[in-house]
Design an enzyme around this catalytic site. Sequence first.
Site: not given
Length: 384
Positions: A336, A361
Amino acid sequence: MDAEDFTQIRNAVRELVREVVVPREEEIDLDDRIPEELRGAAAQMGLFGYALPEEYGGLGVDMREDVELAFEFGYTTPAFRSLFGTNNGIAGQVIARFGSEEQKKAYLPRLAAGELIGSFALTEAEAGSDPAGLRTSARRDGEGWVIGGAKRYITNAPLADLFVVFARTDPAEKGGRGISSFVVDARAPGVSLGAKDVKMGQSGAWTSEVFFDDVHVPGDALVGEEGRGYAKALTVLSRGRLHIAALCVGMAQRVLDESVAYAATAKQGGAPIGRFQLVQALIADMHAELLAGRAMVREVAARYDSGEDTSIGPSSAKLWCSEMVGRATDRAVQVHGGLGYLRTTPVERFYRDARLYRLYEGTSEVQRVIVGSGLLRAAGMPRG
């Protein structure tokens, strides 16, 4: 679940995500909250309990079905999935797998319906991936317990109705031994919250510190066997890691789609930038790694369901996919160009959102330790 029924559920989730949630991503990012109507839509579709047992009001999906849904959730802002993620995952699974029948009947139907939001309170300032530093304690008081300590980075804490709290019940034990798990009402006297954390990304997914100041809980608040709480945490975290891997795949698919659409239409020198071979190379690398991640997650999910591998595979999948989506979002910003650095561009937001996947986690480094040590122990190497 019948394959046709599951396909209908997955398609309904895909439609909700792409037609209802995606158009509101910028609003969620700027307001740092999930609109109530989206919470209602998720509850109506059964998303607060899709991974909880059917007999308690959930959909009872297995791991292979779980990751297919996670591919869809990952396509939009992580905050949407986070709203109901702890009910289905690390909080709800502790109760579903290890709770008494009374605990299951008391909590699981209301978690599945979205009437309650559960939160998993394990991490502390000195105890993240390593339980040896866990300082929160629970001491007996008559027939009940008194819990004292503090937890950090707790997902959904500001929204929580109940906490699954891990506390050391045997101070003489070291490491993961002597830790027990409890269900604690968020409104119990002595429970308080810190301010909402201000994070780099994942706006709308709220986290905060949680404080337990001599919180009295009854004896039946203990989940499972005393002193075996950390083993329960590892069990549900393993499932959660595979779910996170699938979310990363979904996000990688989204940023690839955004990049392909942009490169096919944005022009430099009167021609689409997609004609430039180095832009094509960025897209090709994103696509190849995405396919590898999706195939890996599906394979590991099948082995998880069969019981063949419930630890090393999920850690490998979480390691690969969380690192992969970081590369994908970085390449998407590059495709982009300057536009990719603006806050109004989806790939900029996903670039910030993706970074957390390598941390929570279990960090990438922890996953490497789990995989490496697990393989070596399987080969006969004794524990250190």
